[in-house]
Design a protein around this motif. Structure first.
Motif, PDB file in Angstrom:
ATOM      1  N   UNK A 199      80.662  31.262  56.024  1.00 53.61           N
ATOM      2  CA  UNK A 199      79.818  31.970  57.792  1.00 53.61           C
ATOM      3  C   UNK A 199      79.771  31.852  58.796  1.00 53.61           C
ATOM      4  N   UNK A 200      80.587  29.927  59.603  1.00 58.49           N
ATOM      5  CA  UNK A 200      81.382  29.886  60.504  1.00 58.49           C
ATOM      6  C   UNK A 200      82.555  30.415  60.806  1.00 58.49           C
ATOM      7  N   UNK A 201      83.345  30.274  59.768  1.00 57.26           N
ATOM      8  CA  UNK A 201      84.342  31.060  59.688  1.00 57.26           C
ATOM      9  C   UNK A 201      84.946  32.149  60.260  1.00 57.26           C
ATOM     10  N   UNK A 202      83.989  33.333  59.824  1.00 62.82           N
ATOM     11  CA  UNK A 202      83.554  34.394  59.556  1.00 62.82           C
ATOM     12  C   UNK A 202      82.919  34.948  60.806  1.00 62.82           C
ATOM     13  N   UNK A 203      81.921  33.509  61.210  1.00 62.18           N
ATOM     14  CA  UNK A 203      81.520  34.526  62.992  1.00 62.18           C
ATOM     15  C   UNK A 203      82.596  34.065  64.067  1.00 62.18           C
ATOM     16  N   UNK A 204      83.330  33.165  63.630  1.00 60.53           N
ATOM     17  CA  UNK A 204      84.375  32.656  64.301  1.00 60.53           C
ATOM     18  C   UNK A 204      85.741  33.782  64.996  1.00 60.53           C
ATOM     19  N   UNK A 205      85.708  34.600  63.761  1.00 58.03           N
ATOM     20  CA  UNK A 205      86.279  35.578  63.472  1.00 58.03           C
ATOM     21  C   UNK A 205      86.246  37.036  63.686  1.00 58.03           C
ATOM     22  N   UNK A 206      84.826  38.008  64.283  1.00 51.05           N
ATOM     23  CA  UNK A 206      85.145  39.168  64.651  1.00 51.05           C
ATOM     24  C   UNK A 206      83.824  39.451  62.822  1.00 51.05           C
ATOM     25  N   UNK A 207      83.314  38.397  62.480  1.00 52.15           N
ATOM     26  CA  UNK A 207      82.362  39.238  61.787  1.00 52.15           C
ATOM     27  C   UNK A 207      81.385  38.664  61.446  1.00 52.15           C
ATOM     28  N   UNK A 208      80.339  39.279  60.866  1.00 50.19           N
ATOM     29  CA  UNK A 208      79.475  39.001  60.582  1.00 50.19           C
ATOM     30  C   UNK A 208      79.033  39.052  58.788  1.00 50.19           C
ATOM     31  N   UNK A 209      78.198  37.901  58.334  1.00 46.59           N
ATOM     32  CA  UNK A 209      78.276  37.636  56.865  1.00 46.59           C
ATOM     33  C   UNK A 209      76.712  38.677  56.427  1.00 46.59           C
ATOM     34  N   UNK A 210      77.006  39.511  56.093  1.00 46.53           N
ATOM     35  CA  UNK A 210      75.637  40.419  55.585  1.00 46.53           C
ATOM     36  C   UNK A 210      74.959  39.777  53.686  1.00 46.53           C
ATOM     37  N   UNK A 211      75.853  39.532  53.242  1.00 49.95           N
ATOM     38  CA  UNK A 211      75.596  39.166  51.960  1.00 49.95           C
ATOM     39  C   UNK A 211      75.965  38.014  51.099  1.00 49.95           C
ATOM     40  N   UNK A 212      75.507  37.260  50.548  1.00 52.03           N
ATOM     41  CA  UNK A 212      75.803  36.099  49.635  1.00 52.03           C
ATOM     42  C   UNK A 212      75.604  36.226  48.247  1.00 52.03           C
ATOM     43  N   UNK A 213      76.496  35.369  47.757  1.00 54.89           N
ATOM     44  CA  UNK A 213      76.004  35.277  46.702  1.00 54.89           C
ATOM     45  C   UNK A 213      76.558  34.681  45.533  1.00 54.89           C
ATOM     46  N   UNK A 214      76.354  34.114  44.294  1.00 51.35           N
ATOM     47  CA  UNK A 214      77.167  32.729  43.566  1.00 51.35           C
ATOM     48  C   UNK A 214      77.817  33.583  42.381  1.00 51.35           C
ATOM     49  N   UNK A 215      78.911  33.355  41.814  1.00 49.45           N
ATOM     50  CA  UNK A 215      79.010  33.648  40.595  1.00 49.45           C
ATOM     51  C   UNK A 215      79.726  32.685  39.753  1.00 49.45           C
ATOM     52  N   UNK A 216      78.965  32.281  38.222  1.00 47.44           N
ATOM     53  CA  UNK A 216      78.967  31.525  37.837  1.00 47.44           C
ATOM     54  C   UNK A 216      80.378  31.878  36.715  1.00 47.44           C
ATOM     55  N   UNK A 217      80.726  30.572  35.911  1.00 50.91           N
ATOM     56  CA  UNK A 217      82.225  30.447  35.663  1.00 50.91           C
ATOM     57  C   UNK A 217      81.716  31.290  34.019  1.00 50.91           C
ATOM     58  N   UNK A 218      83.134  31.397  33.950  1.00 47.19           N
ATOM     59  CA  UNK A 218      83.765  32.959  32.777  1.00 47.19           C
ATOM     60  C   UNK A 218      83.506  31.920  32.037  1.00 47.19           C
ATOM     61  N   UNK A 219      83.716  32.385  31.284  1.00 45.39           N
ATOM     62  CA  UNK A 219      83.948  31.238  29.235  1.00 45.39           C
ATOM     63  C   UNK A 219      84.702  32.445  28.874  1.00 45.39           C
ATOM     64  N   UNK A 220      85.210  32.291  29.275  1.00 43.39           N
ATOM     65  CA  UNK A 220      86.730  33.669  27.966  1.00 43.39           C
ATOM     66  C   UNK A 220      87.703  32.845  27.267  1.00 43.39           C
ATOM     67  N   UNK A 221      87.762  31.222  28.445  1.00 43.02           N
ATOM     68  CA  UNK A 221      88.639  30.269  27.224  1.00 43.02           C
ATOM     69  C   UNK A 221      88.359  29.309  26.384  1.00 43.02           C
TER      70      UNK A 221
END
Length: 182
Positions: free
Chosen positions: A117-139
């Motif tokens: 959020x801070x990195x984006x804000x400092x560079x002219x962006x506004x974070x509008x959505x966040x989510x997390x992804x759990x690891x794939x289990x393909x291995x």
């Protein structure tokens, strides 16, 4: 990536361009820029974010996936005695080490939601959505992966999903007058 990084492919009014951002001339403007697990490998992320902002239309979006500092395993390998070593698995708990320790053994960056959020804000962006992804289990063998997948699907519906392998963020170029439609 094609040998000519400027090749274009049209799919039902959708133009895709795959190239190094340094090679883009920002005469062309894009509605959306997507980076999947790239930002952590870039030495000067601020310079790249400014270039992305420059290449977006006024109401453009930047979508990114970055490695999550809360994920309890380091997936990039380690630098030991000056050599990069990639393990078949992951290194447990290295991602949780303080930056001043981690930077001595891993070149790639990892991010927290707050840091993004801070990195984006400092560079002219506004974070509008966040989510997390759990690891794939393909291995992992399917006999083992099945029960683990069920557990991960349960975790995805709880606050524990914040420990996922990647942080997903949608950001809007700041300066847009309306609210995003997501």
């Amino acid at each position: 990536m094609p040998s000519d990084s400027r090749k274009k492919k049209r799919i039902k009014n959708l133009e895709l361009k795959c190239c190094r951002i340094e090679d883009l001339n920002c005469i062309e403007k894009f509605d959306v820029v997507v980076m999947i697990e790239v930002l952590e490998h870039i030495p000067d992320e601020r310079l790249i974010l400014q270039k992305i902002r420059e290449c977006l239309v006024e109401d453009g979006y930047f979508i990114m996936f970055v490695p999550n500092k809360l994920y309890p395993f380091e997936t990039h390998g380690m630098r030991i005695f000056g050599r990069n070593i990639h393990f078949k698995g992951s290194v447990p708990l290295l991602s949780w080490a303080p930056t001043f320790i981690r930077r001595h053994v891993v070149d790639e960056k990892i991010y927290t939601k707050r840091g993004i959020k801070r990195l984006l804000n400092d560079n002219g962006f506004e974070a509008v959505a966040f989510d997390y992804f759990l690891p794939p289990l393909d291995l992992i063998d399917n006999k083992i992966a099945g029960p683990i997948r069920g557990t991960l699907q349960f975790i995805e519906r709880t606050p524990l999903k914040a420990f996922g392998i990647s942080v997903f963020c949608i950001a809007r170029k700041r300066g847009h007058s309306g609210r995003p439609t997501l």
